[in-house]
Every structure is written in structure tokens, then in C-alpha cells.
Write an enzyme that holds these catalytic residues in place. Sequence first.
Site, short mmCIF file in Angstrom:
data_model
loop_
_atom_site.label_atom_id
_atom_site.label_comp_id
_atom_site.label_asym_id
_atom_site.label_seq_id
_atom_site.Cartn_x
_atom_site.Cartn_y
_atom_site.Cartn_z
CE LYS A 140 -4.47 0.98 0.24
NZ LYS A 140 -5.62 0.20 -0.25
P1 NAD Z 1 -13.02 8.03 -2.65
O1 NAD Z 1 -11.97 9.04 -2.39
O2 NAD Z 1 -13.51 7.84 -4.03
O3 NAD Z 1 -14.30 8.29 -1.70
C1 NAD Z 1 -14.25 8.41 -0.30
C2 NAD Z 1 -15.62 8.90 0.15
O4 NAD Z 1 -15.66 8.94 1.58
C3 NAD Z 1 -15.94 10.32 -0.30
O5 NAD Z 1 -17.31 10.38 -0.63
C4 NAD Z 1 -15.69 11.16 0.95
O6 NAD Z 1 -16.46 12.35 0.95
C5 NAD Z 1 -16.16 10.20 2.01
N1 NAD Z 1 -15.62 10.46 3.33
C6 NAD Z 1 -14.36 10.80 3.68
N2 NAD Z 1 -14.27 10.95 5.02
C7 NAD Z 1 -15.50 10.69 5.51
C8 NAD Z 1 -16.06 10.67 6.81
N3 NAD Z 1 -15.33 10.96 7.87
N4 NAD Z 1 -17.36 10.36 6.92
C9 NAD Z 1 -18.13 10.07 5.84
N5 NAD Z 1 -17.66 10.06 4.60
C10 NAD Z 1 -16.37 10.37 4.42
O7 NAD Z 1 -12.43 6.66 -2.05
P2 NAD Z 1 -12.84 5.19 -2.42
O8 NAD Z 1 -11.89 4.68 -3.43
O9 NAD Z 1 -14.29 5.14 -2.64
O10 NAD Z 1 -12.47 4.42 -1.05
C11 NAD Z 1 -13.38 4.35 0.05
C12 NAD Z 1 -12.95 3.21 0.95
O11 NAD Z 1 -12.95 1.99 0.22
C13 NAD Z 1 -11.57 3.33 1.57
O12 NAD Z 1 -11.55 2.73 2.84
C14 NAD Z 1 -10.71 2.50 0.63
O13 NAD Z 1 -9.52 2.05 1.22
C15 NAD Z 1 -11.67 1.38 0.34
N6 NAD Z 1 -11.38 0.61 -0.86
C16 NAD Z 1 -11.30 1.22 -2.07
C17 NAD Z 1 -11.05 0.46 -3.20
C18 NAD Z 1 -11.04 1.05 -4.57
O14 NAD Z 1 -10.99 0.27 -5.53
N7 NAD Z 1 -11.12 2.35 -4.74
C19 NAD Z 1 -10.85 -0.93 -3.07
C20 NAD Z 1 -10.96 -1.52 -1.82
C21 NAD Z 1 -11.23 -0.74 -0.71
#
Ligand code: NAD
Length: 403
Positions: free
Chosen positions: A102
Site C-alpha cells: 500500500k
Molecule cells: P473516494 O476518495 O472515491 O471516496 C471516499 C468517500 O468517503 C468520499 O465520498 C468522501 O467524501 C467520504 N468520506 C471521507 N471521510 C468521511 C467521513 N469521515 N465520513 C463520511 N464520509 C467520508 O475513495 P474510495 O476509493 O471510494 O475508497 C473508500 C474506501 O474503500 C476506503 O476505505 C478504501 O480504502 C476502500 N477501498 C477502495 C477500493 C477502490 O478500488 N477504490 C478498493 C478496496 C477498498
Amino acid sequence: MNQFDHALEQLARATAVQSFDPALIRKISSPEREVRVTIPVVMDDGATRLFEGYRVQHSSVRGPYKGGIRFHADADIHEVRALAFWMTLKCAVANIPMGGGKGGITVDPKELSAGELERLSRGFVRMLYPVLGPKVDVPAPDVNTTPEIMSWMVDEYATLTGDTTGAAFTGKPLGKGGSEGRALATGLGGFYVFEALKDKLGVPQSSRVVVQGMGNVGGNAAKLFQQHGHTVIAISDSKSAIVKDDGLDIAAVEAYKKEHKTLVGFPGARSISNEELLELSCDVLIPAALEHQVTHVNATRIQAKVILELANGPTTPEADDVLFANGVVVVPDILANAGGVVVSSFEWEQNLKNEHWTEQVVFEKLQTLISTEANTVWERAHALHTDLRRAAFIVALERLGVH
Ligand code: NAD
């Protein structure tokens, strides 16, 4: 407890249910390599600003390190180390030939111009390229990193190394070697896991769903659940949260947010706090934002029947105990959100073989693979009389142990 302590506590809980070779547990408790870099970026005003970045290469036992790069003001080494550790387990649960890694940069990308963001993204690769590569370490997007950022990174990597495969990064735009279906993959994978386990989870055919976070993962998951006849009653972003008892039209919510930069004021919906959102009465709660959202503080107030963890690390170990005792089923992150890395591994494979698979092929492969593993974890949990997180860890550790 920082996130890595939290991850090691989960490991200890799993190995209390089934014991493993102590050498394997010692090995898995320490990343193979951690790199911390200082990235100089010329800002638009001509001044040079220094940014701190990390890459943690946790385990290459099952294949090249694999895992996203997060741009966030709170990103630090503990968080990145925990996320790398979870990637190792996730790739093993998903049964793909990848290890775990990561990356992160401590930055609020919203404060940067597009040009500054590009120079920072390319700078990260310039500092790290000797330890990256298709057969070594293959980063992907995570919070606040987009396909465009991946295309800058893969381009910088190609310039520095002459690599022509494009396989050193995944999550790239379609025209730059990206895979069909990658943008949807994490939300879709979570939905397939839910579908595979739905009857066993005891939720209604049409469930009431609450989603925390409206980014790539949460936004897509919310749309998928709605499209398949479920009612998404609440959703949030980092600054606002809304609830509407008879259901939200997620495409309309996204359009509203684009125009107004907030969810507050969405027609027919009531504004609530992010804390209240987590505690709403519903069938399925989907945390899809950041770590440490369900903790010992609010676990007793969670009314959901099922928590489908699409974020990484949203539930603390103390909260796991409370939820288990209260009959709330937690479908753990290392299974529920594995769809992203599965399709990333498909992208990597297509790049290396110079192939391009249709979206239908990608989704069918994803569904077959992730449904099989969801059932493997479910059956193991029942056989061992334990929760799904401990069972998923045990399945992963067995697979890591045979290498
Ligand atoms: P992103 O940046 O596209 O979206 C994150 C979202 O969370 C945004 O809508 C933001 O406004 C919101 N957010 C941030 N802080 C917040 C809070 N305190 N309370 C409520 N909402 C909040 O990110 P993403 O890629 O959608 O990732 C989201 C989660 O999924 C993370 O934990 C990431 O590690 C996990 N994840 C992502 C992927 C991927 O393919 N992108 C894969 C596996 C896991």
C-alpha cells in the site's frame, strides 16, 4: 490503538481460534519492506513544497506486492502499514496471485491545482520507481486517487524505465490500458458477496441499506443496490449526510452534490450527522469511507442486521465483539471489498498478455471467483463457530502458509 495495532489484534483473535506455525505469524506481523520518501513539488507560485510519501511492501509470498495509493491529510505510516497488511490477506482470501502492499501521501489533494497534483503524482513515482514494476509491486487507486492519477504514474514509470506493458499500475483509464469494469469493481464485488450470502444473512429480498461515503466505492455500491431492488435510505460524504425513509435516487443525489457541493438540501431528505447515519435502523450498513467508524463508542447503538465493509478497517476489534454478541453479522473488508483488487489483477494480466477482455467477461470472472470465496469463508466460520472476519483470516493464513 493505531490501525496497524488494530490489524495485529485481528490476527491474534484469528490465531486464537486456529493455531498456525509461529514462524508464519511472525513473518506476517512485519512488512518485508517500508520506504518513506520526501517528494519535492514546484507549486504554481514557483515555491517548492515537500510532501511525505510511503510505500509499504508487506508480503510477496503469493506474488508481486499489490495495493492502492492513498492521498489524504491523515495518511501516515501506521495507516499505510495496516492497509498493506490487509492487502496481503485480501489477495489470499480472493485467491489471486498477488501479495500485499500500500502507498500513501500525506496531502489534502483538494488544496492542490491539477498541475500540482500531476507533479506530485509523477514525483511519487520518481522517488519509488526502483522498487516498483509489473513483477515487483503494482500500485492502484485508493482514497482520492483516480484513473487520471494512475495514468500520470504509469506514464512517468514508462519514461523512467522504458516499460511498455503498462502493467506497473492498475486502475488506469480505459484508453491507457485500463480494464473494462475496474471503476465499478469494488462496489460490484461487494454486491456479489452480498448476493452470494444473502439467504444465509437472513435479510429481506428487498433490504433497507445505509451507505457511509459517496466516492468510487460507496457511490457505485449505492447505485447497484438501488438497481437491484433494494432501498438506499441514507448516504453521506465527508461533510454531510442525508436520510429519506422511502429511499433515495442515488443518481439524482450525485447530480445534486455535483451542483451544490453538499448533500444538504437534497429534496425530500432530512440532514443528519455522520454519527447518526451509522446508527440508523436498517438491514445493511455499508461503511465505504475510512477506518475506525464503528468502535466501542457506537457499537452498541448499531441497529443494522449486517455490516458489509467496503471501506478498509471500518470496524475496530472491540466493536467486533459487541456486534457479534448482538447478532450483527460483519462481512469483513478483506472479503467484501476484494472486488477492486481482483479486477486490478485482471487488468495486470491483460496488460502482460496484451489482451482486452469485455466487461461481461470481467464481471463473470469476478462473480465466479468472489462468490466461491464468500462461500468458503462462510462455511469455515460455521465449521469453527466463529465470525466471518476470523474465518477470512484463517482461510488467508492457510493459503499464505503453503507457499
Ligand atoms: P473516494 O476518495 O472515491 O471516496 C471516499 C468517500 O468517503 C468520499 O465520498 C468522501 O467524501 C467520504 N468520506 C471521507 N471521510 C468521511 C467521513 N469521515 N465520513 C463520511 N464520509 C467520508 O475513495 P474510495 O476509493 O471510494 O475508497 C473508500 C474506501 O474503500 C476506503 O476505505 C478504501 O480504502 C476502500 N477501498 C477502495 C477500493 C477502490 O478500488 N477504490 C478498493 C478496496 C477498498
